[in-house]
Design a protein around this motif. Structure first.
Motif, mmCIF file in Angstrom:
data_model
loop_
_atom_site.group_PDB
_atom_site.id
_atom_site.type_symbol
_atom_site.label_atom_id
_atom_site.label_comp_id
_atom_site.label_asym_id
_atom_site.label_seq_id
_atom_site.Cartn_x
_atom_site.Cartn_y
_atom_site.Cartn_z
ATOM 1 N N ARG A 2 -11.090 -17.518 42.881
ATOM 2 C CA ARG A 2 -12.452 -17.053 42.682
ATOM 3 C C ARG A 2 -12.646 -16.572 41.270
ATOM 4 O O ARG A 2 -11.797 -15.855 40.768
ATOM 5 C CB ARG A 2 -12.749 -15.932 43.678
ATOM 6 C CG ARG A 2 -14.198 -15.734 43.906
ATOM 7 C CD ARG A 2 -14.384 -14.786 45.051
ATOM 8 N NE ARG A 2 -15.798 -14.738 45.371
ATOM 9 C CZ ARG A 2 -16.325 -13.959 46.249
ATOM 10 N NH1 ARG A 2 -15.562 -13.155 46.934
ATOM 11 N NH2 ARG A 2 -17.597 -13.956 46.478
ATOM 12 N N ARG A 37 -18.123 -23.638 49.713
ATOM 13 C CA ARG A 37 -19.069 -24.567 49.078
ATOM 14 C C ARG A 37 -18.259 -25.729 48.531
ATOM 15 O O ARG A 37 -17.096 -25.560 48.151
ATOM 16 C CB ARG A 37 -19.803 -23.875 47.929
ATOM 17 C CG ARG A 37 -20.794 -22.826 48.360
ATOM 18 C CD ARG A 37 -21.529 -22.266 47.149
ATOM 19 N NE ARG A 37 -20.639 -21.418 46.350
ATOM 20 C CZ ARG A 37 -20.610 -20.106 46.407
ATOM 21 N NH1 ARG A 37 -21.424 -19.471 47.214
ATOM 22 N NH2 ARG A 37 -19.794 -19.421 45.661
ATOM 23 N N ASP A 80 -17.546 -18.963 49.734
ATOM 24 C CA ASP A 80 -18.855 -18.340 49.864
ATOM 25 C C ASP A 80 -18.691 -17.249 50.917
ATOM 26 O O ASP A 80 -18.667 -17.538 52.114
ATOM 27 C CB ASP A 80 -19.923 -19.344 50.293
ATOM 28 C CG ASP A 80 -21.304 -18.726 50.361
ATOM 29 O OD1 ASP A 80 -21.436 -17.508 50.134
ATOM 30 O OD2 ASP A 80 -22.269 -19.460 50.645
ATOM 31 N N ALA A 81 -18.526 -16.022 50.488
ATOM 32 C CA ALA A 81 -18.191 -14.923 51.392
ATOM 33 C C ALA A 81 -19.387 -14.368 52.153
ATOM 34 O O ALA A 81 -19.214 -13.511 53.019
ATOM 35 C CB ALA A 81 -17.508 -13.807 50.611
ATOM 36 N N GLU A 82 -20.563 -14.848 51.878
ATOM 37 C CA GLU A 82 -21.767 -14.313 52.527
ATOM 38 C C GLU A 82 -21.662 -14.285 54.059
ATOM 39 O O GLU A 82 -21.991 -13.265 54.668
ATOM 40 C CB GLU A 82 -23.001 -15.109 52.097
ATOM 41 C CG GLU A 82 -24.305 -14.615 52.692
ATOM 42 C CD GLU A 82 -24.636 -13.173 52.298
ATOM 43 O OE1 GLU A 82 -25.241 -12.472 53.126
ATOM 44 O OE2 GLU A 82 -24.287 -12.769 51.186
ATOM 45 N N PRO A 83 -21.200 -15.349 54.720
ATOM 46 C CA PRO A 83 -21.105 -15.283 56.190
ATOM 47 C C PRO A 83 -20.144 -14.206 56.691
ATOM 48 O O PRO A 83 -20.246 -13.768 57.832
ATOM 49 C CB PRO A 83 -20.595 -16.675 56.592
ATOM 50 C CG PRO A 83 -20.985 -17.562 55.464
ATOM 51 C CD PRO A 83 -20.894 -16.699 54.241
ATOM 52 N N THR A 123 -20.079 -11.172 55.744
ATOM 53 C CA THR A 123 -20.722 -9.856 55.806
ATOM 54 C C THR A 123 -21.005 -9.466 57.251
ATOM 55 O O THR A 123 -20.907 -8.299 57.611
ATOM 56 C CB THR A 123 -22.025 -9.813 54.982
ATOM 57 O OG1 THR A 123 -22.902 -10.826 55.456
ATOM 58 C CG2 THR A 123 -21.756 -9.999 53.511
ATOM 59 N N GLU A 124 -21.335 -10.444 58.090
ATOM 60 C CA GLU A 124 -21.575 -10.180 59.501
ATOM 61 C C GLU A 124 -20.293 -9.661 60.165
ATOM 62 O O GLU A 124 -20.318 -8.720 60.946
ATOM 63 C CB GLU A 124 -22.046 -11.459 60.192
ATOM 64 C CG GLU A 124 -22.477 -11.278 61.620
ATOM 65 C CD GLU A 124 -23.012 -12.565 62.221
ATOM 66 O OE1 GLU A 124 -23.327 -12.530 63.419
ATOM 67 O OE2 GLU A 124 -23.100 -13.589 61.520
ATOM 68 N N GLU A 141 -19.657 -6.093 58.898
ATOM 69 C CA GLU A 141 -20.528 -5.125 59.559
ATOM 70 C C GLU A 141 -20.053 -4.840 60.983
ATOM 71 O O GLU A 141 -20.087 -3.701 61.442
ATOM 72 C CB GLU A 141 -21.965 -5.631 59.571
ATOM 73 C CG GLU A 141 -22.607 -5.611 58.209
ATOM 74 C CD GLU A 141 -23.945 -6.342 58.164
ATOM 75 O OE1 GLU A 141 -24.420 -6.807 59.231
ATOM 76 O OE2 GLU A 141 -24.503 -6.458 57.069
#
Length: 154
Positions: A24, A58, A71-74, A76-77, A80
């Motif tokens: 990264r 990606r 892409d670490a966005e998923p 976050t769920e 949380e």
């Protein structure tokens, strides 16, 4: 949410994400991933497809080559969802004390409870095992030599 947990439950996919994370923010080719993981190209491609479909990686195509990045966005769920279970070291004792050892209405059978109470300390197990092995080593040569017809000369 279950889909992302299913995706990251696989150890090969977690290892792929780890290798990608080390690069990264750069990209890494499928060939480099194959080399880094020591897996076959079809295996790596299969797992990359699952990661891609879940949005965790990606892909950029350049000619016949594909370059992947995280892409670490998923995640976050997942973060949380896990956050209530993650305890800071200083408050670990307080939060763990608040969690019941057994669920409501669940009792431990008496034989199991007694067995758990009588489990030795880890240090005791190591010491005891060491003594048993040392004792066995000193008793084995005599009977083996006798069985093989050797006599100790004294």
């Amino acid at each position: 949410m279950a889909d992302i947990f299913t995706v990251i439950a696989d150890p090969t996919r977690r290892e792929l994400l780890r290798v990608l994370l080390l690069r990264r923010p750069g990209e890494i080719s499928v060939g480099e991933l194959v080399t880094a993981l020591g897996l076959s190209q079809p295996t790596v491609s299969k797992h990359l497809r699952v990661l891609r479909d879940s949005g965790l990686v990606r892909v950029r195509e350049k000619g016949q080559h594909r370059y992947y990045s995280v892409d670490a966005e998923p995640l976050t769920e997942v973060q949380e969802w896990l956050s209530p279970f993650v305890v800071a070291p200083a408050s670990a004792g307080a939060q763990l004390a608040a969690v019941p050892a057994r669920g409501p209405g669940v009792s431990m059978p008496a034989p199991l409870r007694r067995a758990a109470e009588n489990l030795p300390d880890v240090g005791d197990v190591g010491t005891t095992l060491g003594r048993v092995v040392a004792g066995a080593q000193s008793r084995i040569p005599g009977p083996i030599k006798k069985r093989l017809g050797h006599r100790e000369q004294g």
